[in-house]
Motif scaffolding. Sequence first.
Motif, PDB file in Angstrom:
ATOM      1  N   UNK A 345       0.885  -1.287  -0.059  1.00  0.00           N
ATOM      2  CA  UNK A 345       0.057  -0.009   0.047  1.00  0.00           C
ATOM      3  C   UNK A 345       0.779   1.314  -0.048  1.00  0.00           C
ATOM      4  N   UNK A 346       0.541   2.265  -0.906  1.00  0.00           N
ATOM      5  CA  UNK A 346       0.943   3.519  -0.830  1.00  0.00           C
ATOM      6  C   UNK A 346       0.463   4.380   0.190  1.00  0.00           C
ATOM      7  N   UNK A 347       1.051   5.398   0.365  1.00  0.00           N
ATOM      8  CA  UNK A 347       0.394   6.397   1.501  1.00  0.00           C
ATOM      9  C   UNK A 347      -0.719   7.166   0.881  1.00  0.00           C
ATOM     10  N   UNK A 348      -1.178   7.152  -0.194  1.00  0.00           N
ATOM     11  CA  UNK A 348      -2.209   7.808  -1.016  1.00  0.00           C
ATOM     12  C   UNK A 348      -3.294   6.762  -1.098  1.00  0.00           C
ATOM     13  N   UNK A 349      -3.293   5.517  -0.712  1.00  0.00           N
ATOM     14  CA  UNK A 349      -4.147   4.755  -0.853  1.00  0.00           C
ATOM     15  C   UNK A 349      -4.103   3.707  -2.160  1.00  0.00           C
ATOM     16  N   UNK A 350      -3.295   4.115  -3.196  1.00  0.00           N
ATOM     17  CA  UNK A 350      -2.978   3.265  -4.074  1.00  0.00           C
ATOM     18  C   UNK A 350      -2.035   2.215  -3.837  1.00  0.00           C
ATOM     19  N   UNK A 351      -1.711   1.105  -4.673  1.00  0.00           N
ATOM     20  CA  UNK A 351      -0.702   0.046  -4.575  1.00  0.00           C
ATOM     21  C   UNK A 351       0.403   0.236  -5.432  1.00  0.00           C
ATOM     22  N   UNK A 352       1.463  -0.033  -4.945  1.00  0.00           N
ATOM     23  CA  UNK A 352       2.688  -0.556  -5.734  1.00  0.00           C
ATOM     24  C   UNK A 352       2.874  -1.878  -5.831  1.00  0.00           C
TER      25      UNK A 352
END
Length: 566
Positions: A345-352
């Motif tokens: 999880x990224x800090x903006x709610x998207x994923x890497x």
Amino acid sequence: MTTTSTSDRVRPSASGKSNGQWLVDGTAPLNPNEEMKGVENPLNVARRIKEIYSKEGFDSIPESDAFGRFRWLGIYTQRAQGFDGSKTGKLSDQELSDRYFMMRIRIDGGALTTEQLRVVGNISKDFARDTADISDRQNIQLHWVAIEDIPEIWRRLEEVGMQTTMACGDTPRGFLGSPVAGIAKDEIIDPTPVIRRIVETYVGDETVANLPRKFKTAITGHPSLDVVHEINDISLVGVNHPELGPGYDLWVGGALSTTPRLAERLGAFVTEEQALDVWYGVIRIFRDYGYRRLRNKARLKFLLAEWGPEKFREVLETEYLGHRLPDGPAPEPARTPGDHVGVHEQKDGNLYVGLAPTVGRASGTRLLALADLAEAAGSGRIRFTPHQKVLVLDVRPDAVDELTAATEEIGFTAKPSPFRRNTMACTGIEFCKLSFVNTKDTARETIAELEQRLAGVELDTPITLNVNGCPNSCARIQVADIGLKGQLARGADGSNEFAYQVHLGGGLASDNREEPGLGRTLRGLKVTAADLPDYVERVVRNYLAGRTVGETFSEWAHRSDEESLR
């Protein structure tokens, strides 16, 4: 900058000869390589490539450019086909060279857009026979590049803000940067601004175009310590200062090759605002005081070994910065893997999504497919890692399953087996003039065998396997759990035999080691490519049978008797 005597810092060489330190011995060149660099700024060769060599062909290139200055623009002659490892070190560079080149595309911090990835993919298909290898320096390496095509390759790269400038040579080579810079939820500090400022200011700058040898930089702000900071000439490692807040811990003098040495902390805290000046100060120390007489002693690690970290910091602060740096804390031990494989999880709610190709081998076709798949998942950004992996950033949560299924089809997997995830390999004899053995194919075949043989074995701790074609350690053999160095050996019948020397028990902080260290060399043990799967399987099974509770492979390898390691 003062140029007062340094006799209190530097001992003369054992022979009493000059070490070739500019601020001690003067700038007179002491070997052919230094003479070549002294004639002109090697970066000037770009004009000749565009105006002369690309028009008149390979035979128009003088040796001083083809085997010297071309490196300053990321270009090396590649190994001619048909020469086996018995010719390595016996034939000259010119005799081993093909009429084609390897080209290294500089990708600082491993960061590029899907638009840039498409440009690289199309260059690979149009000019490099669809070759594209992801190096452990977060770069792309192309092969089969003809001199006639280089200006067009540069034009395409420059159109999207990319370059090959200083990708090789005695320069500040491509910067390692955290692949999750700016997106990770647990990031201490984002190194992107520092990397960008240094690249924009100094890549291509004449003041750092003539160093004693190459100079490697790593910058991370992530607690996984994901840029192998212990084996770079300079590293800035993210830490939280109890009074000054987020910044960087300064490390210098790491490098492997035939004389491996881990970097040392200077104990100095560097703010984001100071990072540019500190980096420039360290590289100028190397330029001014580095040893130039002998190429095999011309890395920063040798100067650090002479001075020690206290003196190095003193010179940096007094002669190059003009002020003291505050003391700072050491990085905390890494608690998560530094390769970032899997879904996060990224800090903006998207994923890497971290993907593992097999030992960094890709192609232009696959890079183009990856760009399409990334954009379909909502992403416009890709990152390469210092572990030969690929990250797709900004993935929509509802697109992850489709993305990972599709990337699996092109050989980039988010769920690799332990050995597919933890094996690296250098270029090897396929293209490299220094190599004795095939590395990429040997590693790929070994991985496939181990996946079958150890399919039912629970590996609850990563075991890294690094395969290198020569002693120079581009694949970091001394800091792998199992490191393999290609060499020419004698078989039982006295004939030439291509085999690997074994190093066991190395590791770095990004491998979740509390105490990074170099591997143990097993003297006299040579493993052929055919026997490699048998050997690795045997050692892994011995480790699992003989370890104590919680004991890592490295700890076990350093305490075990040699019989258990053979």
